[in-house]
Design a protein around this motif. Structure first.
Motif, PDB file in Angstrom:
ATOM      1  N   GLU A   6       0.840  -1.190   0.000  1.00 62.18           N
ATOM      2  CA  GLU A   6       0.000   0.000   0.000  1.00 62.18           C
ATOM      3  C   GLU A   6       0.876   1.241   0.000  1.00 62.18           C
ATOM      4  O   GLU A   6       1.658   1.453   0.939  1.00 62.18           O
ATOM      5  CB  GLU A   6      -0.929   0.027   1.211  1.00 62.18           C
ATOM      6  CG  GLU A   6      -1.861   1.235   1.237  1.00 62.18           C
ATOM      7  CD  GLU A   6      -2.854   1.186   2.387  1.00 62.18           C
ATOM      8  OE1 GLU A   6      -3.763   2.048   2.410  1.00 62.18           O
ATOM      9  OE2 GLU A   6      -2.726   0.301   3.252  1.00 62.18           O
ATOM     10  N   THR A   7       0.784   2.046  -1.031  1.00 58.22           N
ATOM     11  CA  THR A   7       1.626   3.239  -1.120  1.00 58.22           C
ATOM     12  C   THR A   7       1.193   4.080  -2.317  1.00 58.22           C
ATOM     13  O   THR A   7       0.198   3.795  -2.971  1.00 58.22           O
ATOM     14  CB  THR A   7       3.119   2.854  -1.255  1.00 58.22           C
ATOM     15  OG1 THR A   7       3.932   4.018  -1.133  1.00 58.22           O
ATOM     16  CG2 THR A   7       3.399   2.195  -2.578  1.00 58.22           C
ATOM     17  N   ALA A   8       1.966   5.101  -2.601  1.00 56.70           N
ATOM     18  CA  ALA A   8       1.857   5.872  -3.840  1.00 56.70           C
ATOM     19  C   ALA A   8       3.280   6.227  -4.226  1.00 56.70           C
ATOM     20  O   ALA A   8       4.048   6.717  -3.387  1.00 56.70           O
ATOM     21  CB  ALA A   8       1.012   7.125  -3.654  1.00 56.70           C
ATOM     22  N   GLN A   9       3.662   5.949  -5.448  1.00 54.37           N
ATOM     23  CA  GLN A   9       5.014   6.270  -5.878  1.00 54.37           C
ATOM     24  C   GLN A   9       5.180   7.790  -5.997  1.00 54.37           C
ATOM     25  O   GLN A   9       4.212   8.511  -6.236  1.00 54.37           O
ATOM     26  CB  GLN A   9       5.311   5.609  -7.232  1.00 54.37           C
ATOM     27  CG  GLN A   9       5.217   4.093  -7.221  1.00 54.37           C
ATOM     28  CD  GLN A   9       6.154   3.449  -6.220  1.00 54.37           C
ATOM     29  OE1 GLN A   9       7.244   3.959  -5.965  1.00 54.37           O
ATOM     30  NE2 GLN A   9       5.721   2.342  -5.645  1.00 54.37           N
ATOM     31  N   VAL A  39      -7.030   0.962  -6.883  1.00 52.17           N
ATOM     32  CA  VAL A  39      -6.330   2.167  -7.337  1.00 52.17           C
ATOM     33  C   VAL A  39      -7.318   3.322  -7.276  1.00 52.17           C
ATOM     34  O   VAL A  39      -8.358   3.298  -7.947  1.00 52.17           O
ATOM     35  CB  VAL A  39      -5.786   2.009  -8.768  1.00 52.17           C
ATOM     36  CG1 VAL A  39      -4.986   3.250  -9.171  1.00 52.17           C
ATOM     37  CG2 VAL A  39      -4.910   0.767  -8.885  1.00 52.17           C
ATOM     38  N   ASN A  40      -7.004   4.304  -6.446  1.00 48.22           N
ATOM     39  CA  ASN A  40      -7.937   5.427  -6.226  1.00 48.22           C
ATOM     40  C   ASN A  40      -9.314   4.927  -5.806  1.00 48.22           C
ATOM     41  O   ASN A  40     -10.342   5.487  -6.188  1.00 48.22           O
ATOM     42  CB  ASN A  40      -8.058   6.299  -7.483  1.00 48.22           C
ATOM     43  CG  ASN A  40      -7.068   7.448  -7.469  1.00 48.22           C
ATOM     44  OD1 ASN A  40      -6.587   7.872  -6.417  1.00 48.22           O
ATOM     45  ND2 ASN A  40      -6.753   7.965  -8.649  1.00 48.22           N
ATOM     46  N   PRO A  75      -2.504   6.900  -5.397  1.00 44.30           N
ATOM     47  CA  PRO A  75      -2.479   5.914  -4.308  1.00 44.30           C
ATOM     48  C   PRO A  75      -3.083   4.587  -4.740  1.00 44.30           C
ATOM     49  O   PRO A  75      -4.038   4.540  -5.511  1.00 44.30           O
ATOM     50  CB  PRO A  75      -3.324   6.583  -3.217  1.00 44.30           C
ATOM     51  CG  PRO A  75      -4.245   7.493  -3.963  1.00 44.30           C
ATOM     52  CD  PRO A  75      -3.476   7.974  -5.160  1.00 44.30           C
ATOM     53  N   TYR A  76      -2.516   3.528  -4.242  1.00 48.34           N
ATOM     54  CA  TYR A  76      -3.017   2.195  -4.557  1.00 48.34           C
ATOM     55  C   TYR A  76      -2.664   1.246  -3.427  1.00 48.34           C
ATOM     56  O   TYR A  76      -1.784   1.508  -2.609  1.00 48.34           O
ATOM     57  CB  TYR A  76      -2.393   1.663  -5.856  1.00 48.34           C
ATOM     58  CG  TYR A  76      -0.920   1.339  -5.732  1.00 48.34           C
ATOM     59  CD1 TYR A  76      -0.483   0.067  -5.342  1.00 48.34           C
ATOM     60  CD2 TYR A  76       0.042   2.318  -5.962  1.00 48.34           C
ATOM     61  CE1 TYR A  76       0.863  -0.216  -5.204  1.00 48.34           C
ATOM     62  CE2 TYR A  76       1.387   2.040  -5.824  1.00 48.34           C
ATOM     63  CZ  TYR A  76       1.794   0.770  -5.449  1.00 48.34           C
ATOM     64  OH  TYR A  76       3.127   0.495  -5.295  1.00 48.34           O
ATOM     65  N   TYR A  77      -3.378   0.144  -3.364  1.00 51.08           N
ATOM     66  CA  TYR A  77      -2.874  -0.983  -2.588  1.00 51.08           C
ATOM     67  C   TYR A  77      -3.286  -2.265  -3.276  1.00 51.08           C
ATOM     68  O   TYR A  77      -4.275  -2.331  -4.001  1.00 51.08           O
ATOM     69  CB  TYR A  77      -3.287  -0.909  -1.119  1.00 51.08           C
ATOM     70  CG  TYR A  77      -4.664  -1.382  -0.744  1.00 51.08           C
ATOM     71  CD1 TYR A  77      -4.903  -2.725  -0.434  1.00 51.08           C
ATOM     72  CD2 TYR A  77      -5.727  -0.479  -0.629  1.00 51.08           C
ATOM     73  CE1 TYR A  77      -6.158  -3.144  -0.023  1.00 51.08           C
ATOM     74  CE2 TYR A  77      -6.978  -0.889  -0.228  1.00 51.08           C
ATOM     75  CZ  TYR A  77      -7.193  -2.233   0.071  1.00 51.08           C
ATOM     76  OH  TYR A  77      -8.440  -2.641   0.467  1.00 51.08           O
TER      77      TYR A  77
END
Length: 259
Positions: free
Chosen positions: A18-21, A40-41, A60-62
């Motif tokens: 779980e993060t966002a690059q 995703v979103n 953001p995604y996980y």
């Protein structure tokens, strides 16, 4: 030019992320076995073998494994050094795609993974070239538009036929019969979706088996060539080296010892 920053092979049932690059860093994932799930979103997408997901930086995604379901995926974090004319890297939203040329993408991304793990001379430049090829294939498909489910089904049926008969000479007439279409239509459709001719796909299937037999069996190279449908040993050597980058004899040292 695009540059890989990190290459990861995910394998198992306990994966969670779980993060966002950061902005400017893209995350490319190709599922190569089983299924997993991404949000995703806030949008849910169940990913399965043969599908890819391209997530831009800042989104953001996980993602996680599906309980009790094993899956594998190759993940590449990448950046674009300058404007490269690749529409897929100019979007601000995630791209989910089921590529018709999955086998080519898988092969190239496996090669990137191998370069990243072994780090031979010029491995960054080689990885850049392979990654650019991957992204060009993706963009070409996007330019053509969505492949209809019917065409996907036809191509998958032809692939299955080839995988069952790869040791033989596979013709466009046979594939046309398999999908109930003319030979020329079958050959043109196969090439347009997979970016490979029938012959190229047959050779790729044979080389996959050759890799296994060279490292896991005790058959001689001559016996392997004949088993795979190559009557001319020198031709087998040429095809193997062209597609695999080294002669088949180099793999014999990886065989398990005879007990």
């Amino acid at each position: 030019m695009v540059t890989p920053l990190e290459v990861v092979h995910i394998n198992g049932v306990g994966w969670y992320e779980e993060t966002a690059q950061p902005q400017g860093i893209w995350r490319l994932s190709l599922v190569t076995y089983g299924k997993c799930v991404y949000w995703v979103n806030g949008d849910k997408q169940i990913m399965q073998k043969g599908e890819l997901l391209l997530i831009p930086g800042g989104v953001p995604y996980y993602g996680k494994s599906i309980p009790t379901v094993t899956h594998t995926q190759i993940v590449i974090l990448l950046k674009q050094d300058e404007a490269g004319g690749l529409p897929a890297l100019e979007q601000h939203h995630a791209l989910w795609h089921r590529p018709g040329c999955y086998e080519l993408l898988h092969q190239r991304m496996k090669s990137i993974q191998q370069q990243w793990e072994e780090r031979p001379s010029y491995y960054v430049m080689m990885s850049q070239a392979l990654l650019m090829e991957v992204l060009i294939y993706i963009n070409r498909e996007l330019d053509r538009g969505v492949i209809s489910p019917e065409k996907h089904r036809y191509v998958e049926r032809m692939k299955r036929y080839i995988e069952q008969h790869y040791r033989e000479k596979v013709t466009k007439e046979e594939l046309g019969d398999e999908i109930g279409k003319s030979p020329n239509y079958a050959a043109a459709l196969f090439k347009s979706i997979t970016n490979q001719t029938i012959s190229q796909y047959v050779h790729d299937q044979r080389m996959k088996r050759a890799l296994y037999l060279l490292t896991e069996s005790q058959l001689s190279i001559q016996e392997i060539a004949e088993f795979l449908g190559y009557r001319d040993l020198s031709y087998f050597y040429r095809v193997f080296k062209r597609l695999m980058g080294s002669p088949p004899s180099d793999l014999l040292q990886e065989r398990p010892p005879v007990v």
